[in-house]
Design an enzyme around this catalytic site. Structure first.
Site, short mmCIF file in Angstrom:
data_model
loop_
_atom_site.label_atom_id
_atom_site.label_comp_id
_atom_site.label_asym_id
_atom_site.label_seq_id
_atom_site.Cartn_x
_atom_site.Cartn_y
_atom_site.Cartn_z
N HIS A 118 -4.52 6.09 10.76
CA HIS A 118 -5.20 5.60 9.56
C HIS A 118 -6.07 4.37 9.82
O HIS A 118 -7.18 4.28 9.32
CB HIS A 118 -4.13 5.25 8.53
CG HIS A 118 -4.65 4.80 7.21
ND1 HIS A 118 -5.43 5.59 6.41
CD2 HIS A 118 -4.48 3.64 6.53
CE1 HIS A 118 -5.73 4.95 5.29
NE2 HIS A 118 -5.18 3.75 5.35
N ARG B 113 -1.08 -3.96 9.72
CA ARG B 113 -1.89 -4.39 8.57
C ARG B 113 -1.15 -4.18 7.25
O ARG B 113 -0.54 -3.14 7.01
CB ARG B 113 -3.18 -3.57 8.53
CG ARG B 113 -4.11 -3.92 7.39
CD ARG B 113 -5.29 -2.99 7.44
NE ARG B 113 -4.87 -1.64 7.19
CZ ARG B 113 -5.12 -0.96 6.07
NH1 ARG B 113 -5.79 -1.53 5.10
NH2 ARG B 113 -4.70 0.26 5.92
N SER C 127 -7.75 -4.71 4.15
CA SER C 127 -8.92 -4.51 5.02
C SER C 127 -10.24 -4.61 4.29
O SER C 127 -11.20 -5.19 4.80
CB SER C 127 -8.82 -3.16 5.72
OG SER C 127 -8.29 -2.21 4.85
N GLY D 4 -6.67 3.31 -2.25
CA GLY D 4 -5.79 2.34 -2.92
C GLY D 4 -6.54 1.22 -3.59
O GLY D 4 -6.48 1.05 -4.81
N GLY D 5 -7.27 0.43 -2.82
CA GLY D 5 -8.03 -0.65 -3.43
C GLY D 5 -8.17 -1.84 -2.52
O GLY D 5 -8.13 -1.73 -1.30
C1 SIN Z 1 -3.89 3.75 0.48
O1 SIN Z 1 -4.51 3.92 -0.56
O2 SIN Z 1 -2.73 4.04 0.65
C2 SIN Z 1 -4.62 3.15 1.62
C3 SIN Z 1 -4.82 1.74 1.40
C4 SIN Z 1 -4.99 1.05 2.69
O3 SIN Z 1 -4.84 1.67 3.74
O4 SIN Z 1 -5.23 -0.14 2.69
#
Ligand code: SIN
Length: 533
Positions: A346, A381, A386, A46-47
């Site tokens: 995750h 979170r 993170s 995601g970023g």
């Molecule tokens: C995601 O790209 O969905 C994960 C991003 C994350 O877990 O912060």
């Protein structure tokens, strides 16, 4: 004995960014158990969340984080990390990280900001759908080019060395680390007054996870054995959308897809998440993962689907090239077919308890990133917070280390005891190790995942107790190997998760138990803290 000004364990965003700054002050060793690029960071899709747009504000980012965190995030910690984000992003860019840009409609170039669950504004800086890989590659290249950094790849940190065992030492603190050189089989002694754990999380403790093989909770297990406080291990985040496919396991389908309008649907194409939360597919992750879990159990279907077919193929292939190509190879065209997905472990929101500077309860030891629990994530979170925490807190941890243990003060000439192997033999049957490994992962999935009960937790605790005894026996009787050391850490971390989960007699954020389904602010609006000594 090898002596360094700084010893960092782990080679993700936290460890590498710490090293790049620390090497301006002194000699740095990075220990990493496989090849350096083999870090959880490299898998982030995601970023990185950071306030960048004039329509956004630190207050909003703080409010979204507190909201997701379900009452457990200390606001001062959140505000510090969020407001120091932009400076940390500038540093990443200076180290060569390239974030995606777009034309803003007025002929100007601006950062292309994505959106994810729980964020009320677009604030996710990304590099297509392989942001982590971009960060890992660029930081690692800078580390390899730096003069003052020794990178020890395939060196497995076994245990922290504390003064508890040195008869003449006055106060308890961390003074070094033992590490196994995987190639030679030799155990080396590293000495430093500044040891920093940046070892990532423990997703591999579960059967289904989005994490790479390295995520075995090594840092938490080591810190626990050394006597540092551990907090909030019950809050394990399950990502709602891991690809469901018999060939490819652990492949994440980024939440950014939902940010671009993808919806979670059942077999009939019904948007079922709205039954659970009016925000639907973009509700915070705990809510969405639980909704999927219930739907799967209710219907008996093995998975649900993520539908982004409303977007043109060109957009999907350009914005999410890694996901699009991977799915296509497996016969799923995301432009026309909903993608089958299931929740999977995750992110570890708890960890080694630290302040906002990464300082642990054990002097001489800092922890940064997923291994640590600063409080930023509270009970759940917020997506993409993170990587931000890793790069901001690593800077603060370095400042703190330089302040508490200034480099102009000579390093105390301690003679650390050499590692003693004793009378051990090589592991005779690897199959026993793999069997125990599988058993832990399955029992954690069956008894300690998205929905818990007191009885299931008790069952898990009993089984783990037996497994722990068995693993301890291996550890004392056989020559240490990476597999054995990972198993030892895995069973330790699983036990800590179960212990924390059993203590929290309420449901909050990521911890949901059928026996205490309500949130109890009066008794439980606090961290679960474990301490060994
Ligand atoms: C995601 O790209 O969905 C994960 C991003 C994350 O877990 O912060």
């Amino acid at each position: 004995m090898k002596t360094y000004d700084f010893i960092i364990v782990g080679s993700g965003i936290a460890g590498l960014s710490y090293a790049l700054r620390a090497c301006r002050h002194g000699r740095v060793a990075i220990l990493t158990k496989r090849e350096a690029e083999n870090a959880n960071t490299a898998w982030a899709q995601g970023g990185i969340a950071c306030v960048q747009s004039p329509e956004d504000s630190f207050d909003r980012h703080v409010a979204d984080t507190l909201d997701a965190g379900a009452g457990l995030c200390p606001e001062s910690v959140v505000r510090t990390i969020v407001s120091e984000g932009p400076a940390a992003i500038d540093e990443l860019i200076q180290w060569g990280v390239a974030f995606d840009h777009r034309e803003n409609g007025a002929g100007e170039d601006e950062l292309d900001l994505g959106r994810e669950g729980g964020h009320t504004k677009r604030r996710i800086l990304h590099s297509k759908d392989t942001t982590g890989r971009e960060i890992e590659t660029k930081l690692l290249a800078a580390v390899r080019a730096a003069e003052n950094i020794d990178l020890y790849e395939r060196h497995f940190a076994i245990d922290l060395i504390t003064t508890r065992k040195l008869a003449f030492a006055s106060s308890v603190r961390c003074v070094g680390i033992y590490a196994l050189n995987e190639e030679s089989g030799e155990v080396l002694t590293f000495r430093s007054d500044r040891v920093v754990l940046c070892t990532g999380g423990s997703g591999r403790v579960y059967l289904y996870t989005t994490n790479p093989k390295v995520a075995t909770g090594d840092g938490v297990a080591m810190a626990w054995r050394a006597g540092a406080e551990i907090a909030n291990m019950e809050f394990v985040q399950f990502h709602p959308t891991c690809l469901y496919h018999h060939e490819v396991k652990s492949f994440l389908i980024t939440e950014a897809m939902r940010g671009e309008g993808a919806r979670l649907v059942d077999r009939e194409g019904r948007d079922f998440v709205k039954d659970y939360d009016p925000r639907g597919s973009l509700a915070p992750r705990d809510i969405v993962a639980r909704a999927i879990d219930r739907e799967i159990k209710r219907t008996g279907s093995p998975c649900v689907y993520l539908d982004i077919t409303h977007q043109p193929k060109e957009f999907i292939a350009e914005r999410f090239p890694n996901i699009y190509e991977t799915c296509l190879r497996l016969g799923i065209d995301a432009a026309t077919d909903p993608i089958p997905v299931v929740p999977a472990a995750h992110y570890q929101c708890g960890g080694v308890r630290t302040d906002v500077n990464g300082a642990t309860s054990l002097p001489g030891l800092w922890a940064v990133g997923e291994v640590a629990c600063t409080g930023l994530h509270g009970a759940n979170r917020l997506a993409s917070n993170s990587l931000l925490e890793g790069v901001v807190v690593s800077r603060r941890a370095l400042d703190d280390a330089l302040h508490r243990a200034p480099l102009d003060r000579p390093t105390e000439a301690l003679v650390l005891p050499e590692w003693e192997s004793g009378d051990v033999t090589d592991v005779d049957e690897l199959v026993v190790i793999y069997h125990n490994w599988d058993e832990i992962r399955r029992l954690m999935w069956d008894y300690v995942s998205i929905v818990r009960t007191t009885k299931r937790l008790q069952r898990a605790a009993t089984r783990l107790q037996n497994l722990r005894r068995e693993v301890q026996e291996f550890y004392w009787n056989f020559r240490v190997t990476t597999e054995l050391l990972e198993l030892r850490n895995l069973v330790e971390v699983a036990t800590l998760i179960v212990d924390c989960a059993a203590r929290r007699r309420e449901s909050r954020g990521l911890h949901y138990t059928l026996d205490y389904p309500e949130t109890d602010d009066r008794a439980w609006k606090k961290d679960t803290v474990l301490s060994r000594f």
